[in-house]
Scaffold this active site. Sequence first.
Site, PDB file in Angstrom:
ATOM      1  N   GLY A 131       0.821  -1.200   0.000  1.00 35.97           N
ATOM      2  CA  GLY A 131       0.000   0.000   0.000  1.00 35.97           C
ATOM      3  C   GLY A 131       0.856   1.251   0.000  1.00 35.97           C
ATOM      4  O   GLY A 131       2.044   1.222   0.330  1.00 35.97           O
ATOM      5  N   CYS A 132       0.249   2.382  -0.360  1.00 40.51           N
ATOM      6  CA  CYS A 132       1.006   3.628  -0.493  1.00 40.51           C
ATOM      7  C   CYS A 132       1.440   4.179   0.866  1.00 40.51           C
ATOM      8  O   CYS A 132       2.629   4.455   1.076  1.00 40.51           O
ATOM      9  CB  CYS A 132       0.199   4.657  -1.274  1.00 40.51           C
ATOM     10  SG  CYS A 132      -1.479   4.943  -0.655  1.00 40.51           S
ATOM     11  N   PHE A 133       0.505   4.335   1.809  1.00 33.56           N
ATOM     12  CA  PHE A 133       0.897   4.752   3.153  1.00 33.56           C
ATOM     13  C   PHE A 133       1.885   3.753   3.748  1.00 33.56           C
ATOM     14  O   PHE A 133       2.872   4.130   4.396  1.00 33.56           O
ATOM     15  CB  PHE A 133      -0.327   4.846   4.063  1.00 33.56           C
ATOM     16  CG  PHE A 133      -0.986   6.194   4.112  1.00 33.56           C
ATOM     17  CD1 PHE A 133      -0.247   7.357   4.272  1.00 33.56           C
ATOM     18  CD2 PHE A 133      -2.370   6.298   4.034  1.00 33.56           C
ATOM     19  CE1 PHE A 133      -0.865   8.603   4.341  1.00 33.56           C
ATOM     20  CE2 PHE A 133      -3.000   7.530   4.111  1.00 33.56           C
ATOM     21  CZ  PHE A 133      -2.249   8.685   4.261  1.00 33.56           C
TER      22      PHE A 133
END
Length: 321
Positions: A131-133
Amino acid sequence: MRSIKVGIIGAAGYTGGELLRILIHHPQAELVFANSQSQAGKPVYVTHTDLLGDTDLVFTADYPFHEVDVIFLCSGHGQSKKFLSEHDIPSHVKIIDLSTDFRDESEGFVYGLPELNRDRIKTAQRLANPGCFATAIQLALLPMANLGKLGEVHVSAVTGSTGAGQALSASTHFSWRNNNISIYKAFTHQHLKEIKQSLGRLQTGFSEEVNFIPYRGNFTRGIMANVYFRYEGSLEEAVEAYQEYYASHPFVHLSASPIDVKQVVNSNKCIIELQKEGDKLLITSIIDNLVKGASGQAVQNMNLMFGLEEKAGLQLKTISF
């Protein structure tokens, strides 16, 4: 080496579009099909208008799996598992999934954070893209976890509106998002699971809280994560640990001066800045949520899976103004 033949499922969304932009210019990749049920029959540039003049590829509703070496799944969270259960993917076709569905490494998937699992990624047949976060936060913490130095962690991070995907909602349309900021999923964000999973692999028995407050920013792309915890060492010792850990990882860079999100927009970079205040170490980590946080990292993983140079096709232009 012949070109890697690529197919994209869910190619009309933000991550699909970003994959198209990268792969069109990748020196060793050939785009065979871009699947979209909603846009089938339309040229790709009708949806991704900036690609006018770059490609004549047309969206298809078909799944010509036998024509490709790898497929990227960009259909959204919960859809990948359903898609794989409904379709027979040839055994020779590698799978790179950009959803949350297999980040727990179920069903033979390897978690695709190169700075943690590079050697495993090289031999993977199925890859779960982070995921990005989770990418920004893990890259801020991996060197300290590697030294067993992590205690309770506090994170405050802000992301651009593209992190919410292309579908409109009350919190993504311009009139609400512009000149505004809000928090969401405080302490419960879905990326916490994969963050804790990775930290536990480096720091055996890690069971401390990761207190994560995510913010919706009033900009389109980029993530800034500010991460801090109690640390007894000096700033110089911390800098040395980060330099040593990331010495062989081409996309992570340390900055000795304050950083801002524009430094990484449209690039596959993660830039990290360290500060020591009292007994706390503050790590600021910035990435482009659509590139290093999604499609760029997915291509980085494809490069590793097929034995290519890790940076192939990812010398992207950084927008700094």
